[in-house]
Design an enzyme around this catalytic site. Sequence first.
Site, PDB file in Angstrom:
ATOM      1  CB  CYS A  88      61.460  90.558  75.563  1.00 48.14           C
ATOM      2  SG  CYS A  88      62.957  91.042  74.751  1.00 48.14           S
TER       3      CYS A  88
ATOM      4  CB  THR B  32      38.870  92.965  69.826  1.00 49.69           C
ATOM      5  OG1 THR B  32      40.149  93.477  70.217  1.00 49.69           O
ATOM      6  CG2 THR B  32      38.887  91.449  69.840  1.00 49.69           C
TER       7      THR B  32
ATOM      8  CB  THR C 134      20.777  95.949  75.018  1.00 50.49           C
ATOM      9  OG1 THR C 134      19.582  95.177  75.073  1.00 50.49           O
ATOM     10  CG2 THR C 134      20.480  97.401  75.385  1.00 50.49           C
TER      11      THR C 134
ATOM     12  CB  SER D  95      38.649 101.430  68.360  1.00 49.44           C
ATOM     13  OG  SER D  95      38.838 101.570  69.744  1.00 49.44           O
ATOM     14  CB  ALA D  96      34.856 105.109  70.865  1.00 50.45           C
ATOM     15  CG  HIS D  97      39.676 102.578  73.613  1.00 46.82           C
ATOM     16  ND1 HIS D  97      41.031 102.482  73.825  1.00 46.82           N
ATOM     17  CD2 HIS D  97      39.297 101.383  73.100  1.00 46.82           C
ATOM     18  CE1 HIS D  97      41.447 101.265  73.471  1.00 46.82           C
ATOM     19  NE2 HIS D  97      40.402 100.590  73.022  1.00 46.82           N
TER      20      HIS D  97
END
Length: 404
Positions: free
Chosen positions: A327, A75, A240, A202-204
Amino acid sequence: DPMTKAFFDHISTTPLDPRVFEAMRPYFLDRYGNPSSHIHDQGQAALRAVDQARAEVAALIGAKAGEIVFTSGATESNNLAVLGAAEGAGAGKRHVVVSEVEHFSVMNALIPLRNAGYEVTVLPVDRNGVVDPDAVRKALRADTALLSVMHANSEIGTIEPVGPIGRIAKEAGVTFHVDATASAGHIPVDVREIPADLVTLSAHNFYGPKGAGALYLREGTKVAPRTFGGFQEMGYRAGTENVPAVVGMGAAAILAGREMGAWAEHLSRLGKTLWDGLAAIPMLHYTGHPSERLPGHVSFWVEHVEGESLLLFLNMKGVMAASGSACSSNLRGHDEEDLVASPVLRAIGVPSDICTGSITFSLGKGNTADEVRLALDALPGIVERLRAMSPTYLDYQKRQVKGG
Ligand code: PMP
């Protein structure tokens, strides 16, 4: 216990590979330094670890280490790419082109751009969810700041022709962003072949940790920062770094680079069993491209069956899959009060008058043939039961009888 269930929702996230966890462990405990404070050994160790991870992530996509900026995930990478490139393009370039099937983290990043007076062109897709390179050619203009087309769609699995699209962008001199969240680590993503200027990772989504992502910035690409503070990440992303997660992303990238071929073979085999078994269910429609799709990604919708009900019943049988958020109540600012189909389903022409939902089974490297069998054993009964309760199906049956 969710661990005893068959997890077929890898497109939402993947389990952390235990080897990745082992690589991360020291950076939670003994090696706690801040990479920006590297006058001492703790900081040095952290800096070296982040630099090594940068090289590892770069290697996964054929990039140079200096072209990788670590972020908190897809994101943030998509936001940085869209907003940063729009601003970075400079005055006079106030037009952005995206496909109709981009993730919300691209689509909703357009809201502040529209508010600031940018013009947005949204490219349609065909019934398989594919963007037509010719439509891209026609949409690009002298004042276009950015083109964003995803590599693979998480809901319907379709892989977009980002190579040809990128060559068109390059000819036109337009910055090209590719959201490779769903594809990287699963199929080859190589910036020496795909002429993208910006690529989201994205790592995950490839057995790495949550909380780490990256944006590839091809040398010379102009991107304005979105976070302001220190000079981390070459000034593109202050703050960081999440060192353990970054280290995990590097470890996951190494494993994916080595093993993705074997994973894809396993997934394709299991996926085929699933496809073949689904053929027995009447009024089931596959979504996405029949061949140009992610390995182990199986998506469909069933007439007269509400997707989310199907998923709830599947969950009770120990099978976890996902819907394309059909939906869902209307979140996108339309006026209608009623339930709407997902934007992606609408884009590929799935009728939205009946409340349907696309079901996505996204398989992972840990899935087994027994788990696929469990899903195939459960599905026909659930479909039958839900159909019997469906008012639209009762209407359909009445019409069939009347029509003889
Ligand atoms: N892009 C795509 C194609 C996605 O499927 C997702 C969601 N997995 C995202 C971006 C956003 O990912 P995240 O929620 O991990 O930031």
